[in-house]
Design an enzyme around this catalytic site. Structure first.
Site, PDB file in Angstrom:
ATOM      1  N   ASP A   1      -1.758 -36.685  25.053  1.00 40.46           N
ATOM      2  CA  ASP A   1      -1.301 -35.637  25.962  1.00 40.46           C
ATOM      3  C   ASP A   1      -1.831 -35.917  27.369  1.00 40.46           C
ATOM      4  O   ASP A   1      -2.982 -36.291  27.561  1.00 40.46           O
ATOM      5  CB  ASP A   1      -1.804 -34.266  25.468  1.00 40.46           C
ATOM      6  CG  ASP A   1      -1.021 -33.125  26.073  1.00 40.46           C
ATOM      7  OD1 ASP A   1      -0.313 -32.428  25.323  1.00 40.46           O
ATOM      8  OD2 ASP A   1      -1.118 -32.920  27.308  1.00 40.46           O
TER       9      ASP A   1
ATOM     10  N   ASN B   1       3.678 -25.323  18.808  1.00 36.06           N
ATOM     11  CA  ASN B   1       4.129 -24.198  19.620  1.00 36.06           C
ATOM     12  C   ASN B   1       5.656 -24.124  19.526  1.00 36.06           C
ATOM     13  O   ASN B   1       6.339 -25.148  19.663  1.00 36.06           O
ATOM     14  CB  ASN B   1       3.705 -24.403  21.075  1.00 36.06           C
ATOM     15  CG  ASN B   1       2.192 -24.353  21.236  1.00 36.06           C
ATOM     16  OD1 ASN B   1       1.513 -23.649  20.490  1.00 36.06           O
ATOM     17  ND2 ASN B   1       1.659 -25.102  22.195  1.00 36.06           N
TER      18      ASN B   1
ATOM     19  N   GLY C   1       4.618 -20.464  23.306  1.00 37.05           N
ATOM     20  CA  GLY C   1       3.983 -21.324  24.306  1.00 37.05           C
ATOM     21  C   GLY C   1       4.588 -22.719  24.394  1.00 37.05           C
ATOM     22  O   GLY C   1       3.976 -23.625  24.948  1.00 37.05           O
ATOM     23  N   GLN C   2       5.807 -22.871  23.854  1.00 36.35           N
ATOM     24  CA  GLN C   2       6.449 -24.201  23.891  1.00 36.35           C
ATOM     25  C   GLN C   2       7.034 -24.446  25.281  1.00 36.35           C
ATOM     26  O   GLN C   2       7.909 -23.698  25.731  1.00 36.35           O
ATOM     27  CB  GLN C   2       7.555 -24.287  22.832  1.00 36.35           C
ATOM     28  CG  GLN C   2       8.199 -25.671  22.774  1.00 36.35           C
ATOM     29  CD  GLN C   2       9.284 -25.779  21.711  1.00 36.35           C
ATOM     30  OE1 GLN C   2       9.666 -24.794  21.068  1.00 36.35           O
ATOM     31  NE2 GLN C   2       9.803 -26.977  21.535  1.00 36.35           N
TER      32      GLN C   2
ATOM     33  N   HIS D   1       7.208 -31.080  18.843  1.00 37.41           N
ATOM     34  CA  HIS D   1       6.021 -31.926  18.887  1.00 37.41           C
ATOM     35  C   HIS D   1       4.873 -31.230  18.167  1.00 37.41           C
ATOM     36  O   HIS D   1       4.746 -30.007  18.228  1.00 37.41           O
ATOM     37  CB  HIS D   1       5.621 -32.260  20.333  1.00 37.41           C
ATOM     38  CG  HIS D   1       5.552 -31.079  21.230  1.00 37.41           C
ATOM     39  ND1 HIS D   1       6.676 -30.519  21.806  1.00 37.41           N
ATOM     40  CD2 HIS D   1       4.502 -30.322  21.651  1.00 37.41           C
ATOM     41  CE1 HIS D   1       6.307 -29.477  22.541  1.00 37.41           C
ATOM     42  NE2 HIS D   1       5.002 -29.329  22.455  1.00 37.41           N
TER      43      HIS D   1
ATOM     44  N   HIS E   1       0.881 -30.949  18.002  1.00 32.78           N
ATOM     45  CA  HIS E   1      -0.381 -31.246  18.697  1.00 32.78           C
ATOM     46  C   HIS E   1      -1.448 -31.550  17.653  1.00 32.78           C
ATOM     47  O   HIS E   1      -1.641 -30.772  16.713  1.00 32.78           O
ATOM     48  CB  HIS E   1      -0.870 -30.033  19.485  1.00 32.78           C
ATOM     49  CG  HIS E   1      -0.005 -29.606  20.627  1.00 32.78           C
ATOM     50  ND1 HIS E   1      -0.288 -29.908  21.940  1.00 32.78           N
ATOM     51  CD2 HIS E   1       1.128 -28.864  20.661  1.00 32.78           C
ATOM     52  CE1 HIS E   1       0.619 -29.365  22.734  1.00 32.78           C
ATOM     53  NE2 HIS E   1       1.491 -28.729  21.983  1.00 32.78           N
TER      54      HIS E   1
HETATM   55  P1  AMP Z   1       3.838 -27.373  24.525  1.00 35.95           P
HETATM   56  O1  AMP Z   1       3.227 -26.455  25.528  1.00 35.95           O
HETATM   57  O2  AMP Z   1       3.476 -27.108  23.106  1.00 35.95           O
HETATM   58  O3  AMP Z   1       5.340 -27.498  24.719  1.00 35.95           O
HETATM   59  O4  AMP Z   1       3.206 -28.802  24.812  1.00 35.95           O
HETATM   60  C1  AMP Z   1       3.723 -29.718  25.699  1.00 35.95           C
HETATM   61  C2  AMP Z   1       2.619 -30.688  25.975  1.00 35.95           C
HETATM   62  O5  AMP Z   1       3.186 -31.857  26.531  1.00 35.95           O
HETATM   63  C3  AMP Z   1       1.583 -30.192  26.973  1.00 35.95           C
HETATM   64  O6  AMP Z   1       0.301 -30.220  26.354  1.00 35.95           O
HETATM   65  C4  AMP Z   1       1.684 -31.194  28.128  1.00 35.95           C
HETATM   66  O7  AMP Z   1       0.424 -31.492  28.681  1.00 35.95           O
HETATM   67  C5  AMP Z   1       2.288 -32.390  27.441  1.00 35.95           C
HETATM   68  N1  AMP Z   1       3.067 -33.293  28.272  1.00 35.95           N
HETATM   69  C6  AMP Z   1       4.066 -32.982  29.129  1.00 35.95           C
HETATM   70  N2  AMP Z   1       4.585 -34.090  29.679  1.00 35.95           N
HETATM   71  C7  AMP Z   1       3.909 -35.129  29.140  1.00 35.95           C
HETATM   72  C8  AMP Z   1       3.972 -36.550  29.305  1.00 35.95           C
HETATM   73  N3  AMP Z   1       4.858 -37.116  30.140  1.00 35.95           N
HETATM   74  N4  AMP Z   1       3.110 -37.319  28.597  1.00 35.95           N
HETATM   75  C9  AMP Z   1       2.210 -36.754  27.764  1.00 35.95           C
HETATM   76  N5  AMP Z   1       2.110 -35.436  27.559  1.00 35.95           N
HETATM   77  C10 AMP Z   1       2.934 -34.631  28.240  1.00 35.95           C
END
Ligand code: AMP
Ligand code: ZN
Length: 114
Positions: free
Chosen positions: A29, A87, A93-94, A100, A102
């Protein structure tokens, strides 16, 4: 399709890859919330857990049963423990609309989450 995680899966934008196979890619991340914070995604574009089809169960089971425990071992989380989070939707919180998982570890987690 304008999806940042599809672009990572196709290596059109860079990411620090922790694991990859035909169906799945895992990468660190960009904004880590724990010492180890990896995102594990199906390469297929699935918007969210709520948008899965029965056929998606194979890749999701693969992620949960094989990929995450392997990553946990690789990054020394297997004994100490870790948290797995999906999420889903706005109130979940998505922020990225490509399913994805985490994987968070390396510190003590709190409950309930915010
Ligand atoms: P969510 O809030 O569950 O949708 O998580 C999305 C996650 O993607 C967040 O923790 C961001 O920090 C991460 N994220 C967004 N863009 C990128 C990227 N280009 N490379 C790695 N992580 C990313
Ligand atoms: Zn996508």
């Amino acid at each position: 399709m304008d999806c940042i995680f599809c672009k990572i899966a196709k290596q059109e934008i860079p990411a620090k890859v922790a694991y990859e196979d035909d169906s799945t890619i895992a990468f660190f991340d960009l904004s880590p919330q724990a010492p180890v914070h990896i995102l594990v995604i199906p390469k297929k574009h699935i918007m969210s857990l709520q948008d899965t089809e029965v056929a998606d169960g194979n890749v999701l089971a693969h992620i949960m049963v094989e990929v995450i425990p392997q990553l946990a071992k690789k990054f020394n989380l297997a004994d100490s423990g870790y948290r797995v989070v999906i999420n889903t939707g706005d109130e979940g919180g998505q922020t990225v609309k490509h399913l994805h998982v985490h994987l968070l570890g390396g510190r003590s987690m709190q409950w309930p989450p915010g």
